[in-house]
Design a protein around this motif. Structure first.
Motif, short mmCIF file in Angstrom:
data_model
loop_
_atom_site.label_atom_id
_atom_site.label_comp_id
_atom_site.label_asym_id
_atom_site.label_seq_id
_atom_site.Cartn_x
_atom_site.Cartn_y
_atom_site.Cartn_z
N ARG A 26 -0.24 6.72 3.16
CA ARG A 26 0.65 6.62 1.99
C ARG A 26 0.96 8.02 1.43
NH1 ARG A 26 -0.07 8.62 -2.98
NH2 ARG A 26 0.82 7.46 -4.69
N ASP A 27 -0.06 8.88 1.38
CA ASP A 27 0.15 10.23 0.86
C ASP A 27 1.13 11.02 1.73
OD1 ASP A 27 -1.60 9.54 -1.10
OD2 ASP A 27 -3.30 10.71 -0.33
N VAL A 28 1.02 10.82 3.04
CA VAL A 28 1.94 11.52 3.96
C VAL A 28 3.37 11.01 3.74
CG1 VAL A 28 2.53 11.93 6.38
CG2 VAL A 28 0.14 11.98 5.67
N PHE A 29 3.50 9.70 3.55
CA PHE A 29 4.85 9.15 3.30
C PHE A 29 5.44 9.76 2.03
CE2 PHE A 29 3.61 5.26 5.94
CZ PHE A 29 4.48 5.58 6.97
N LEU A 30 4.60 9.94 1.02
CA LEU A 30 5.09 10.52 -0.23
C LEU A 30 5.61 11.94 -0.01
CD1 LEU A 30 5.53 10.48 -3.27
CD2 LEU A 30 3.10 10.98 -3.58
N TYR A 71 0.82 -1.23 0.00
CA TYR A 71 0.00 0.00 0.00
C TYR A 71 0.84 1.26 0.00
CZ TYR A 71 -3.90 -3.10 1.19
OH TYR A 71 -4.84 -4.08 1.19
N ILE A 72 2.16 1.11 0.24
CA ILE A 72 3.01 2.31 0.26
C ILE A 72 3.80 2.30 -1.04
CG2 ILE A 72 4.65 3.65 1.65
CD1 ILE A 72 3.76 1.78 4.03
N ASN A 73 3.08 2.61 -2.12
CA ASN A 73 3.64 2.57 -3.46
C ASN A 73 3.22 3.86 -4.15
OD1 ASN A 73 4.07 2.06 -6.23
ND2 ASN A 73 3.86 -0.14 -5.91
N PHE A 74 4.20 4.59 -4.69
CA PHE A 74 3.92 5.93 -5.20
C PHE A 74 3.77 6.02 -6.71
CE2 PHE A 74 6.97 6.55 -1.51
CZ PHE A 74 5.96 6.58 -0.57
N VAL A 75 3.98 4.92 -7.42
CA VAL A 75 3.94 5.02 -8.87
C VAL A 75 2.71 4.41 -9.51
CG1 VAL A 75 6.34 5.44 -9.50
CG2 VAL A 75 5.65 3.15 -8.85
N GLU A 76 2.36 3.25 -9.07
CA GLU A 76 1.20 2.58 -9.68
C GLU A 76 0.75 1.52 -8.68
OE1 GLU A 76 3.28 -0.90 -12.22
OE2 GLU A 76 3.16 1.01 -13.27
N PRO A 77 -0.45 1.00 -8.83
CA PRO A 77 -0.80 -0.07 -7.90
C PRO A 77 0.23 -1.18 -8.01
CG PRO A 77 -2.67 0.54 -9.28
CD PRO A 77 -1.47 1.28 -9.82
N ASN A 78 0.58 -1.73 -6.86
CA ASN A 78 1.61 -2.77 -6.84
C ASN A 78 1.17 -3.99 -7.67
OD1 ASN A 78 4.19 -3.23 -5.56
ND2 ASN A 78 3.19 -4.97 -4.56
N THR A 79 2.08 -4.54 -8.46
CA THR A 79 1.75 -5.76 -9.19
C THR A 79 2.26 -6.96 -8.40
OG1 THR A 79 1.95 -4.60 -11.28
CG2 THR A 79 2.01 -7.00 -11.38
N SER A 80 1.38 -7.93 -8.16
CA SER A 80 1.78 -9.16 -7.47
C SER A 80 2.37 -10.13 -8.47
CB SER A 80 0.56 -9.81 -6.83
OG SER A 80 0.14 -9.07 -5.73
N LEU A 81 3.50 -10.71 -8.14
CA LEU A 81 4.12 -11.68 -9.07
C LEU A 81 3.21 -12.87 -9.32
CD1 LEU A 81 7.91 -12.48 -8.58
CD2 LEU A 81 6.67 -12.04 -10.68
N GLY A 82 2.41 -13.20 -8.30
CA GLY A 82 1.54 -14.36 -8.43
C GLY A 82 0.42 -14.21 -9.45
N CYS A 83 0.25 -13.01 -10.00
CA CYS A 83 -0.84 -12.86 -10.98
C CYS A 83 -0.40 -13.27 -12.38
CB CYS A 83 -1.46 -11.47 -10.93
SG CYS A 83 -0.45 -10.21 -11.67
N PHE A 84 0.87 -13.62 -12.55
CA PHE A 84 1.32 -14.10 -13.86
C PHE A 84 1.00 -15.59 -13.99
CE2 PHE A 84 3.77 -10.27 -13.23
CZ PHE A 84 3.76 -9.67 -14.49
N GLU A 85 0.17 -15.88 -14.97
CA GLU A 85 -0.36 -17.22 -15.18
C GLU A 85 0.73 -18.31 -15.23
OE1 GLU A 85 -3.61 -17.38 -15.15
OE2 GLU A 85 -3.58 -19.56 -15.42
N GLU A 86 1.84 -17.98 -15.93
CA GLU A 86 2.88 -18.99 -16.19
C GLU A 86 3.54 -19.51 -14.92
OE1 GLU A 86 2.60 -15.90 -17.32
OE2 GLU A 86 3.63 -15.59 -19.22
N ILE A 87 3.55 -18.70 -13.85
CA ILE A 87 4.31 -19.12 -12.66
C ILE A 87 3.45 -19.16 -11.41
CG2 ILE A 87 6.57 -18.29 -13.48
CD1 ILE A 87 6.03 -15.80 -11.60
N LYS A 88 2.17 -18.84 -11.55
CA LYS A 88 1.34 -18.62 -10.36
C LYS A 88 1.31 -19.81 -9.39
CE LYS A 88 -3.36 -19.67 -11.68
NZ LYS A 88 -3.64 -20.47 -12.73
N ASP A 89 1.49 -21.01 -9.90
CA ASP A 89 1.43 -22.19 -9.04
C ASP A 89 2.65 -22.34 -8.14
OD1 ASP A 89 -0.94 -22.75 -10.18
OD2 ASP A 89 -0.12 -24.16 -11.65
N ARG A 90 3.66 -21.49 -8.38
CA ARG A 90 4.90 -21.61 -7.60
C ARG A 90 5.16 -20.37 -6.74
NH1 ARG A 90 9.29 -21.61 -10.98
NH2 ARG A 90 8.26 -21.45 -12.99
N VAL A 91 4.24 -19.41 -6.81
CA VAL A 91 4.48 -18.15 -6.08
C VAL A 91 3.90 -18.23 -4.67
CG1 VAL A 91 4.02 -15.67 -6.01
CG2 VAL A 91 4.53 -16.79 -8.19
#
Ligand code: PMP
Ligand code: GLU
Length: 396
Positions: free
Chosen positions: A292-296, A208-228
């Motif tokens: 998050r805004d205060v941290f920024l 939640y403390i991300n200033f550029v874009e919503p954080n992308t979870s590695l587990g959302c990539f189909e090819e590797i999701k079963d190992r994340v």
């Protein structure tokens, strides 16, 4: 014969907690310490979460909770993972633990055999390396530098993974660099992971403390999701460090093994904190975004104040609440008749000379850097920057 085990003797004290301890001791002695060492939000816990904890006490949540966590809490975590991160875990794949730190140790004990390699991009969070060693694994480090925002390339990843690799572990956004990988950058790493059958531990505690874009979870990539294995918790985003609740979403066999390990060591995590964390996630309020805004604002303030200081090479971190300047230009210089040979000595010098506590980067695998946490008030940050400038000005 010494009575303490080699295992305990060989473990390094957590550098973050050590600096916090030293700063705390000096404060107790009446010293005017500004602590920029410990990574924890300085905000209070939002009221709706406190109310849920009080309610849990009145509702008599006083018995041992199920080892992997209350079922309804695990369902809420599944919904959070699904709606916010695009991850499809079932409640059986979730294990709630005593902080994300505990979740991570469970994972190491559950997947690492003696001699297994665990790949860690540096800077890594201090405890990863000690956990790997404790589990008798072999850390394999990928070096980065401030010039590339401390991010690894697919080529570097390819060079580090081997048939002996059991797991890759990183935090995104990263503690201590604050770096946050874009979806495209992660996608390029996934192309490499596709070719290597290892677990991928994605520590998203600063999500939640991300200033550029919503954080992308590695587990959302189909090819590797079963190992994340996705690690998260309430410590950072909800300012609940002392409540000690972390959780994972993992392949079923890993979740089961983590629960078994936890069942022998700690049982289920604190019942009241679990009930409150359920409400924290389910009824998430604006406060999370406001923090998050205060941290920024603080990040920008501190960069503005520290950038002109000679010897501090800064980048602009995209998340978390740390700056991780390269201070190699200051090493070898002297002040007060003492030579500063390494970043540990530089942090000691700052603590003694101007009473600002920071953390040496060598504990994170980066001996050219120091970590400065900006989870502190604007007033304290301004004062700290003034003091740092003055002290570093004495080095020649
Ligand atoms: N992962 C990272 C990257 C962290 O910085 C921390 C410490 N804040 C943790 C895990 C552990 O968090 P927790 O307080 O939930 O144990
Ligand atoms: N993770 C925080 C930090 O990096 C808290 C201390 C710790 O758990 O090591 O400062």
């Amino acid at each position: 014969m010494g009575k303490i085990s080699d295992r305990a003797k060989n473990m390094a004290e957590s550098a973050t907690l050590k600096m916090a301890r030293l700063a705390g001791e000096l404060k107790e002695q009446g010293k005017d310490i500004i602590s920029l060492s410990l990574g924890e939000p300085d905000f209070n816990v939002p009221e709706y979460i406190k109310a849920a904890a009080k309610q849990a006490i009145d509702d008599n949540f006083s018995h041992y909770p199920p080892v992997p966590g209350y079922k309804d809490f695990r369902e809420v975590i599944c919904n959070k993972f699904k709606n916010e991160n695009g991850l499809n875990y079932t409640p059986e794949q979730i294990v709630v633990s005593t902080g994300a730190k505990h979740s991570l140790m469970n994972i190491m004990l559950a997947v690492v055999n003696p001699g297994d390699e665990v790949v860690l991009p540096a800077p890594y969070w201090v405890s990863y390396i000690e956990m790997v060693k404790f589990a008798e694994g072999k850390p394999v480090i990928i070096d980065t530098s401030i010039e590339t925002d401390f991010k690894i390339t697919p080529e570097q990843l390819k060079g580090a993974l081997s048939p002996k690799t059991k797991a890759f572990v990183f935090s995104n956004p990263c503690n201590p660099s604050g770096s946050s990988y874009t979806k495209e950058e992660l996608s390029a790493l996934v192309e490499v992971f596709k070719e290597h059958d290892c677990y991928i531990v994605s520590d998203e505690i600063y999500e939640y403390i991300n200033f550029v874009e919503p954080n992308t979870s590695l587990g959302c990539f189909e090819e590797i999701k079963d190992r994340v294995i996705t690690v998260n918790g309430v410590s950072k985003g909800f300012a609940m460090t002392g409540w000690r609740i972390g959780f994972i979403g993992a392949p079923l066999e890993v979740a089961k093994a983590c629960a078994k390990v936890q069942g022998q060591f700690t049982s289920g995590a604190n019942a009241i904190a679990q009930r409150a964390s359920l409400v924290a996630l389910r009824d998430k309020k604006d406060e999370v975004k406001k923090m998050r805004d205060v941290f920024l604002q603080r990040r920008d303030l501190l960069i503005e104040l520290l950038s002109p200081i000679e010897g501090l090479k800064l980048n602009v971190p995209q998340g978390a609440f740390y700056l991780f300047p390269d201070v190699s230009g200051l090493l070898g210089k002297s002040a007060n008749g003492k030579k500063i040979n390494n970043v540990g000595e530089l942090c000691e010098f700052l603590l003694e000379d101007c009473m600002v506590a920071t953390t040496p980067g060598d504990a994170f695998g980066c001996p050219k850097n120091i970590r400065i946490s900006y989870a502190n008030s604007e007033e304290q940050l301004k004062e700290a920057a003034k003091r740092i400038k003055n002290s570093l000005g004495k080095l020649s």
